[in-house]
Scaffold this motif. Sequence first.
Motif, mmCIF file in Angstrom:
data_model
loop_
_atom_site.group_PDB
_atom_site.id
_atom_site.type_symbol
_atom_site.label_atom_id
_atom_site.label_comp_id
_atom_site.label_asym_id
_atom_site.label_seq_id
_atom_site.Cartn_x
_atom_site.Cartn_y
_atom_site.Cartn_z
ATOM 1 N N PHE A 1 0.832 -1.202 0.000
ATOM 2 C CA PHE A 1 0.000 0.000 0.000
ATOM 3 C C PHE A 1 0.865 1.251 0.000
ATOM 4 O O PHE A 1 2.029 1.227 0.383
ATOM 5 N N ASN A 2 0.254 2.331 -0.474
ATOM 6 C CA ASN A 2 0.795 3.674 -0.307
ATOM 7 C C ASN A 2 -0.385 4.561 0.057
ATOM 8 O O ASN A 2 -1.472 4.057 0.350
ATOM 9 N N ASP A 3 -0.217 5.861 0.042
ATOM 10 C CA ASP A 3 -1.299 6.756 0.452
ATOM 11 C C ASP A 3 -2.530 6.675 -0.445
ATOM 12 O O ASP A 3 -3.626 7.031 -0.034
ATOM 13 N N GLU A 4 -2.357 6.221 -1.675
ATOM 14 C CA GLU A 4 -3.439 6.227 -2.652
ATOM 15 C C GLU A 4 -4.133 4.883 -2.847
ATOM 16 O O GLU A 4 -5.269 4.846 -3.314
ATOM 17 N N LEU A 5 -3.474 3.781 -2.508
ATOM 18 C CA LEU A 5 -3.997 2.460 -2.856
ATOM 19 C C LEU A 5 -3.522 1.410 -1.864
ATOM 20 O O LEU A 5 -2.391 1.471 -1.375
ATOM 21 N N MET A 6 -4.406 0.443 -1.573
ATOM 22 C CA MET A 6 -4.061 -0.658 -0.668
ATOM 23 C C MET A 6 -4.566 -1.976 -1.243
ATOM 24 O O MET A 6 -5.655 -2.033 -1.816
ATOM 25 N N LEU A 7 -3.762 -3.024 -1.055
ATOM 26 C CA LEU A 7 -4.140 -4.378 -1.457
ATOM 27 C C LEU A 7 -4.077 -5.277 -0.230
ATOM 28 O O LEU A 7 -3.143 -5.180 0.566
ATOM 29 N N HIS B 1 -13.865 5.018 1.277
ATOM 30 C CA HIS B 1 -12.969 4.463 0.274
ATOM 31 C C HIS B 1 -13.756 3.775 -0.842
ATOM 32 O O HIS B 1 -14.810 3.197 -0.597
ATOM 33 N N THR B 2 -13.237 3.813 -2.052
ATOM 34 C CA THR B 2 -13.734 2.950 -3.117
ATOM 35 C C THR B 2 -13.027 1.612 -2.946
ATOM 36 O O THR B 2 -11.824 1.562 -2.661
ATOM 37 N N GLN B 3 -13.784 0.519 -3.098
ATOM 38 C CA GLN B 3 -13.250 -0.823 -2.861
ATOM 39 C C GLN B 3 -13.538 -1.700 -4.061
ATOM 40 O O GLN B 3 -14.633 -1.647 -4.632
ATOM 41 N N ILE B 4 -12.565 -2.521 -4.431
ATOM 42 C CA ILE B 4 -12.771 -3.589 -5.406
ATOM 43 C C ILE B 4 -12.457 -4.891 -4.697
ATOM 44 O O ILE B 4 -11.429 -5.002 -4.016
ATOM 45 N N THR C 1 -9.028 2.533 -2.345
ATOM 46 C CA THR C 1 -8.442 3.822 -2.646
ATOM 47 C C THR C 1 -9.279 4.901 -1.978
ATOM 48 O O THR C 1 -10.498 4.879 -2.104
ATOM 49 N N PRO C 2 -8.666 5.805 -1.204
ATOM 50 C CA PRO C 2 -7.274 5.731 -0.765
ATOM 51 C C PRO C 2 -7.088 4.554 0.199
ATOM 52 O O PRO C 2 -8.048 3.851 0.504
ATOM 53 N N TYR C 3 -5.876 4.367 0.669
ATOM 54 C CA TYR C 3 -5.603 3.234 1.559
ATOM 55 C C TYR C 3 -6.389 3.350 2.860
ATOM 56 O O TYR C 3 -6.844 4.426 3.244
ATOM 57 N N ARG C 4 -6.569 2.209 3.539
ATOM 58 C CA ARG C 4 -7.313 2.164 4.800
ATOM 59 C C ARG C 4 -6.370 2.451 5.953
ATOM 60 O O ARG C 4 -5.786 1.551 6.546
ATOM 61 N N GLU C 5 -6.234 3.710 6.278
ATOM 62 C CA GLU C 5 -5.380 4.121 7.387
ATOM 63 C C GLU C 5 -5.812 3.455 8.686
ATOM 64 O O GLU C 5 -4.986 3.081 9.510
ATOM 65 N N ASP C 6 -7.128 3.250 8.863
ATOM 66 C CA ASP C 6 -7.632 2.607 10.074
ATOM 67 C C ASP C 6 -7.125 1.175 10.204
ATOM 68 O O ASP C 6 -6.889 0.692 11.300
#
Length: 112
Positions: free
Chosen positions: A27-33, A51-54, A102-107
């Motif tokens: 992950f980075n600030d914009e995207l998480m896997l 967040h938008t999630q796929i 997106t963005p990443y899940r900071e939580d």
Amino acid sequence: MSEIFLHDSEQQWTDLGEGVMRKILVFNDELMLMKVRFKKGAIGALHQHPHTQISYVSAGKFRYHINGVDSILTAGDSCIIDSQLIHGCECLEEGELIDSFTPYREDFVQST
């Protein structure tokens, strides 16, 4: 932010209880896997987030509920969940999801 390269075998699972486990990948600030494993009968309770999630079903069978619409997804199927839509799932056959946000899940990062 995660390392550029991540080796799955070196990452730990987080037990979320009630038959659900999560493993954060790159992950980075914009995207998480991430990966999420479900035992049969486990529930991803209805919720919403900014967040938008796929979600991609890599194994198993799930009943998804997104914004008032239900669908059964099996290995190879996917869905997209726009920001703030109420959604959840039920695992009908033990399985695993690959989720991106997106963005990443900071939580999620703060809770590990």
